[in-house]
Design an enzyme around this catalytic site. Structure first.
Site, PDB file in Angstrom:
ATOM      1  N   CYS A   1      31.214  39.147  36.785  1.00  0.00           N
ATOM      2  CA  CYS A   1      32.519  39.551  36.507  1.00  0.00           C
ATOM      3  C   CYS A   1      34.082  38.888  37.714  1.00  0.00           C
ATOM      4  CB  CYS A   1      32.863  41.095  36.086  1.00  0.00           C
ATOM      5  SG  CYS A   1      32.488  41.778  34.912  1.00  0.00           S
ATOM      6  N   ASP A   2      35.051  38.961  37.122  1.00  0.00           N
ATOM      7  CA  ASP A   2      36.136  38.109  37.830  1.00  0.00           C
ATOM      8  C   ASP A   2      37.580  39.251  37.452  1.00  0.00           C
ATOM      9  OD1 ASP A   2      37.009  37.318  41.126  1.00  0.00           O
ATOM     10  OD2 ASP A   2      38.054  36.256  39.775  1.00  0.00           O
TER      11      ASP A   2
END
Length: 225
Positions: free
Chosen positions: A89-90
């Site tokens: 995730c970012d």
């Protein structure tokens, strides 16, 4: 690729050091293995070139993190047999035409809040799910989620105390929804879990795309996590 079921336990690896993402997964019944990617985020963004859509940036960063961990996991003996899913995730905040991540220092965070206070931005989170079977990537799915965040206007003394707490320095957009920063969020339009850093509804859909059911990941309910 076979369907993952209770007869075929699935291990989930979270490619993130975020305590908020880890707590979110644990509250949702999953106790993931944590691996930190240490991807050079600036290098990834630079490689995309100028003018790239904000949604592409966060998705590519999430994918880069997941791929680095997938390579590492594939080389580990304990993951040589069975099914593993890597979740990368970012998160970044899109506001005023800019895409901003972690401020890292008080002055930057204070400047961010001068723009955010009384305004609204979109918290974008890229998600990438990679499925490995017997140490080999067999499926992948990646997309982003976006949630509009409406910010309040903190009292100056409260803002300084918040900055001094250190919390906003290491989180995307210099705020949290599930911590001290929650006092300064007037509302959101979208998925609250994505603002925390991992959108459970989107990850559920991505897992379905790689043929992994949520119940196979629940601790004590067929998952081996």
């Amino acid at each position: 690729m076979t369907s993952a079921s209770p007869a075929h336990p699935v291990r989930l690896v979270l490619a993130s050091r975020s305590p908020a993402r880890l707590a979110l997964l644990r509250a949702a019944g999953v106790d993931p293995i944590v691996r930190v990617s240490d991807v050079d985020e600036d290098a990834v963004v630079t490689s995309l070139g100028p003018g790239v859509a904000h949604t592409v940036v966060v998705t590519e960063l999430a994918t880069a993190k997941a791929e680095v961990i997938a390579d590492a996991v594939a080389a580990e003996t304990e993951f040589a047999v069975g099914t593993v899913v890597i979740v990368g995730c970012d998160s970044m905040l899109s506001i005023g035409g800019s895409l901003v991540g972690k401020p890292h220092d008080v002055d930057t965070a204070r400047n961010r809040w001068s723009v955010m206070a009384g305004s609204a931005g979109e918290l974008l989170t890229g998600h990438c799910v990679l499925r490995l079977d017997d140490g080999r990537i067999t499926a992948r799915a990646a997309r982003h989620s976006g949630t509009v965040v409406r910010f309040g206007t903190p009292d100056p003394d409260d803002l300084e105390a918040y900055l001094a707490s250190g919390e906003p320095l290491s989180v995307a957009g210099a705020f949290t929804l599930d911590g001290l920063g929650g006092w300064f969020v007037d509302g959101i339009d979208g998925d609250p879990s994505s603002v925390v850093g991992l959108g459970l509804p989107l990850v559920r859909r991505l897992l379905a795309e790689v043929n992994v059911g949520i119940s196979t990941l629940w601790a004590g309910r067929g998952g081996d996590t």
